[in-house]
Design a protein around this motif. Structure first.
Motif, short mmCIF file in Angstrom:
data_model
loop_
_atom_site.label_atom_id
_atom_site.label_comp_id
_atom_site.label_asym_id
_atom_site.label_seq_id
_atom_site.Cartn_x
_atom_site.Cartn_y
_atom_site.Cartn_z
N ASP A 1 35.48 39.24 46.04
CA ASP A 1 35.74 40.56 46.63
C ASP A 1 36.40 41.45 45.58
OD1 ASP A 1 36.22 42.73 48.13
OD2 ASP A 1 37.81 41.83 49.34
N PRO A 2 35.59 41.99 44.68
CA PRO A 2 36.16 42.81 43.59
C PRO A 2 36.97 43.99 44.12
CG PRO A 2 33.84 42.31 43.23
CD PRO A 2 34.14 41.92 44.64
N LYS A 3 36.42 44.64 45.13
CA LYS A 3 37.10 45.82 45.67
C LYS A 3 38.49 45.45 46.21
CE LYS A 3 36.21 50.26 47.09
NZ LYS A 3 35.39 51.30 46.48
N GLY A 4 38.52 44.40 47.01
CA GLY A 4 39.79 43.98 47.59
C GLY A 4 40.75 43.50 46.53
N SER A 5 40.22 42.96 45.46
CA SER A 5 41.08 42.46 44.41
C SER A 5 41.82 43.60 43.73
CB SER A 5 40.25 41.69 43.39
OG SER A 5 41.07 41.23 42.34
N VAL A 6 41.11 44.69 43.51
CA VAL A 6 41.76 45.85 42.90
C VAL A 6 42.86 46.39 43.80
CG1 VAL A 6 41.42 48.23 42.17
CG2 VAL A 6 39.74 46.49 41.55
N GLN A 7 42.56 46.45 45.08
CA GLN A 7 43.59 46.91 46.02
C GLN A 7 44.78 45.97 46.03
OE1 GLN A 7 41.59 47.28 49.77
NE2 GLN A 7 40.70 49.28 49.28
N ALA A 8 44.49 44.67 45.96
CA ALA A 8 45.58 43.70 45.96
C ALA A 8 46.42 43.85 44.69
CB ALA A 8 45.02 42.29 46.06
#
Lengths: 254, 254
Positions: free
Chosen positions: A136-143
């Motif tokens: 989940d690249p997107k979620g990783s950036v948010q995290a």
DNA sequence: AACCGAAGATTGGTAAGACCGATGCACCCG
DNA sequence: CGGGTGCATCGGTCTTACCAATCTTCGGTT
């Protein structure tokens, strides 16, 4: 194509034009700190615009903290415009990461002395989330964002939190920064996870020195990736030598 | 009457009032990011003010980067106001000074590796100006501002400059901070001058460690003054113990 | 002569109305 | 049904006017 090229800039409103002109005149020293700007009516006739337009420009300067308006007296210069005040100021990803390295390192150190167990648990959760980058690249950036903000919040210092928040916001405004950052991250995932884990462990031990070192190491690694990804060799070598803590060969002083 | 009380705004201009209201409504989620604010004429009748006043308020928000005005369409929300954007910011002078101690210490260290001779000369001039506090208190405060800004600028890093500038701006917005700071300064002038001189000397020697230590010592002294001036004993003792635990043995030298 | 206060001049604050150009959407024509 | 057009809406700017705060000047008082 300019990196600061917004989708729309067809209209230059008069107040922005006038504000820009006034800022330039301030920077050129025409109106020193403490001096008074010409009266609104005077500026209006001088620039061939109406008084409301002049007022809008002056209010823009006032909001920026450049001038102070005193009722019945005039607009007085509080400070001269800095680099960040002139429009078209573009902070490079390298500068931004360097600043984050300095500031967030300190923030991590302070956080280590203030952090609660709940916050440690939260940060641990975020580290696990960051590790799932390939899924989940997107979620990783948010995290990742949440990770840095959580540490800033753990300092119990709103000014620190504000500053860290601000720097992240500047990053998101720069397409160049976002691109380079993403590129640098995808290059090597595992080291990034290890770096975050190291920060987490230091916080868990309430060790300020280790937290600072780990955070600086993390952002320093990001900085290195940026330098590698940047074609500008000159800037790269300049920055690299600077971070090596060597004396500058510039003109010697007493 | 208010004799010699021209420190701040005894006059709350309508545009500031309206801008504050709109910022609060933004923070409360009444206008989500991307949504459109009511038309200027509508806001005017709604708040019982004239359209120029509404325009001034919207321009204030625009300069702050909160909204984007599209000609013929309306004002659209770009981002929600952060903690520091709302006038009801609750960043205390103590928090602010603590953050400055952390950040500007690092900024001074970086500046020591990048500063030019011209900038050193400029900073030296500012130190002399600061020393004339008893003769020109107002000018001394401005010189103090310029001093810290010049060091941030000497880092050659726009992000650092932006952050330091931002923190100072937060200070100037807080009447509490300004009052306490002034009070703390007038308490003992000579040490303050010495502290500034120490920073200058470290920069002149291009010594990053010494610059960091001197800057931290300076702002730490200001912080102590604030703690002393604050009646809140509880907060004082808490902060004091916290700062005692996070000495940096490897870098800071008494 | 020095001091002080009142009146006029200057300056910013706000209001109301008007006109223009840009925008956007609904309606109508092909 | 699709595309072009026209009108309602919205921001951008100007003009005029009056009020409030401030500054300046000058004349009277001590």
């Amino acid at each position: 194509m300019h990196p600061t090229d917004h989708s729309s800039a067809p209209y230059d409103r008069l107040y922005q034009d006038l504000a820009r002109t006034l800022r330039r005149e301030l920077a050129e020293g025409r109106y020193p700190v403490g001096s008074r700007l010409p009266a609104e009516r005077e500026l209006a006739t001088q620039f061939g615009v109406s008084r409301p337009t002049v007022r809008e420009a002056i209010i823009a300067l006032e909001v920026q903290g450049l001038v102070e308006v005193r009722v019945g007296s005039g607009a007085y210069v509080l400070r001269l415009p800095g680099k960040a005040d002139v429009p078209g100021f573009d902070i490079s990803a390298i500068e931004l990461t360097e600043a984050r390295m300095l500031f967030e390192g300190e923030a991590a150190a302070l956080a280590a002395t203030q952090i609660s167990d709940d916050e440690i648990a939260e940060i641990e959760r975020l580290v696990h989330e960051i590790a799932r980058e390939n899924q989940d690249p997107k979620g990783s950036v948010q995290a990742d964002h949440a990770f840095h903000l959580a540490i800033a919040r753990a300092t119990r210092n709103k000014a620190v939190l504000e500053a860290v928040e601000r720097l992240w916001m500047l990053r998101s405004n720069s397409p160049e920064a976002a691109l380079l950052h993403a590129k640098a991250r995808t290059a090597n995932i595992k080291p990034v996870v290890d770096e975050h884990t190291a920060v987490l462990e230091a916080l868990r031990r309430r060790d300020p020195e280790a937290a600072r070192t780990a955070m600086r190491a993390h952002l320093s690694a990001v900085l290195e990736s940026l330098l590698f990804a940047t074609e500008d060799k000159a800037a790269a070598t300049r920055r690299r030598s600077a971070s090596a803590k060597r004396e500058r060969p510039s003109r010697a002083t007493a």
